[in-house]
Design an enzyme around this catalytic site. Structure first.
Site, mmCIF file in Angstrom:
data_model
loop_
_atom_site.group_PDB
_atom_site.id
_atom_site.type_symbol
_atom_site.label_atom_id
_atom_site.label_comp_id
_atom_site.label_asym_id
_atom_site.label_seq_id
_atom_site.Cartn_x
_atom_site.Cartn_y
_atom_site.Cartn_z
ATOM 1 N N MET A 106 -9.431 -2.618 8.136
ATOM 2 C CA MET A 106 -9.054 -3.011 9.493
ATOM 3 C C MET A 106 -8.265 -1.949 10.278
ATOM 4 S SD MET A 106 -8.124 -6.963 8.495
ATOM 5 C CE MET A 106 -7.821 -7.514 10.153
ATOM 6 N N GLU A 107 -8.184 -0.715 9.754
ATOM 7 C CA GLU A 107 -7.359 0.294 10.432
ATOM 8 C C GLU A 107 -7.975 1.687 10.516
ATOM 9 O OE1 GLU A 107 -6.094 -1.304 7.595
ATOM 10 O OE2 GLU A 107 -5.128 -2.930 8.691
ATOM 11 N N GLU B 165 0.805 -1.224 0.000
ATOM 12 C CA GLU B 165 0.000 0.000 0.000
ATOM 13 C C GLU B 165 0.840 1.278 0.000
ATOM 14 O OE1 GLU B 165 -4.067 -1.590 2.140
ATOM 15 O OE2 GLU B 165 -2.331 -1.230 3.410
ATOM 16 N N ASP C 157 -11.582 -6.485 -3.183
ATOM 17 C CA ASP C 157 -12.508 -7.629 -3.121
ATOM 18 C C ASP C 157 -13.874 -7.137 -2.659
ATOM 19 O OD1 ASP C 157 -12.766 -8.186 0.018
ATOM 20 O OD2 ASP C 157 -10.730 -7.571 -0.415
ATOM 21 N N GLY D 140 -12.455 -4.100 1.442
ATOM 22 C CA GLY D 140 -13.466 -4.998 0.893
ATOM 23 C C GLY D 140 -14.719 -4.186 0.588
HETATM 24 N N1 ADE Z 1 -9.056 -5.212 3.288
HETATM 25 C C1 ADE Z 1 -9.215 -5.625 2.030
HETATM 26 N N2 ADE Z 1 -10.248 -6.474 1.916
HETATM 27 C C2 ADE Z 1 -10.769 -6.596 3.165
HETATM 28 C C3 ADE Z 1 -11.832 -7.350 3.694
HETATM 29 N N3 ADE Z 1 -12.572 -8.135 2.920
HETATM 30 N N4 ADE Z 1 -12.075 -7.249 5.020
HETATM 31 C C4 ADE Z 1 -11.308 -6.454 5.812
HETATM 32 N N5 ADE Z 1 -10.280 -5.735 5.355
HETATM 33 C C5 ADE Z 1 -10.008 -5.795 4.039
#
Ligand code: ADE
Length: 269
Positions: A209-210, A33, A233, A99
């Protein structure tokens, strides 16, 4: 009369002095990243503080400190704390992948956060999980808003970038831009039911997640911030496979957005 003329000049001087030496911080969770930005950093210097590696230098003529925050909310909050105690920071830009949750979002699409939420902070009851607002340690432990707003100027400038930038297609999809909520939790979501819940409960367009952990720290410190994420995704059953297929290109596209944003968001020097 003289005072009236001098005051605006003094005011401007004070702003210039305050800004002097300040940097824009750019943060990503993982090597991928920050890779592009690291390769473009001019006069690059590397310094490690408390286990966090910082790269200082210039991008688009602006003084930058770039760092990898690590994965998850605790690492992100830790890195933000070390960052802000080690450097004079004027604003923070978080870049990376996420995501997608909005049903229209495809891998490659970009989500510019206008607000962040920590979806996994709260109370587990018999009838289900209730998300709580976090607390602000720097303000007598008062409740933060459930949704933490990003900086208005950074948001306006990011939207401008989205109207002009030309990003690389991902899997044949020309990236589209979305503006809205990003939901943060300590979970890689690869479950369509959880993805649907996050979308319907919080109107969240993407999950990662951050971001909201960084947002909470910035909020406590009064530091302007924004989170920009490119979807790798759809947080569904193929999320893990898609993530590995698209993380590189999605990271590059998000970093390209940040580079363009630096053109628009200028710090006085
Ligand atoms: N970062 C990228 N894809 C993710 C997902 N599906 N869940 C959490 N963090 C992500």
């Amino acid at each position: 009369m003289v005072l009236k003329r001098i005051l605006p000049i003094v005011f401007m001087l004070l702003i210039v002095l305050k800004m002097h030496g300040q940097r824009i911080a750019i943060m990503g969770a993982m090597d991928e990243e920050i890779e592009l930005l690291k390769s473009k950093l001019e006069h690059k210097k590397e310094v490690n503080k408390n286990g966090v590696t910082f790269y200082t230098g210039k991008l688009k003529g602006q003084k930058i400190v770039l760092l990898k925050a690590g994965i998850g909310k605790v690492n992100a909050a830790y890195s933000t704390a070390i960052l802000t105690s080690s450097f004079k920071i004027e604003a923070l830009i978080f870049t990376g992948v996420a995501g997608g949750l909005h049903p229209g979002i495809k891998p490659g699409d970009i989500v510019i956060a206008d607000k962040m939420i920590q979806y996994d902070f709260g109370q587990l009851k018999e009838e289900g999980f209730e998300t709580w607002p976090t607390r602000n340690l720097s303000q007598n432990n008062e409740k933060n808003s459930l949704y933490l707003k990003v900086d208005a100027t950074l948001l306006v400038e990011s939207k401008k970038v989205s109207n002009t930038i030309n990003l690389q297609p991902v899997n044949g999809n020309q990236p589209k831009f979305y503006v809205g909520t990003i939901a943060t939790g300590d979970t890689f979501v690869s479950d369509p039911k959880k993805a649907k819940d996050l979308y319907s409960n919080f109107n969240a367009l993407a999950t990662e997640m951050e971001g909201a952990a960084v947002a909470q720290v910035c909020n406590m410190l009064g530091l302007p911030y924004i989170v920009i994420r490119s979807c790798s995704d759809n947080a569904n059953t193929s999320a893990h496979t898609d993530y590995f297929k698209f993380v590189q290109i999605a990271s590059v596209n998000s970093a390209q957005m940040v580079l363009e944003l630096l053109e628009n968001y200028k710090v006085i020097e």
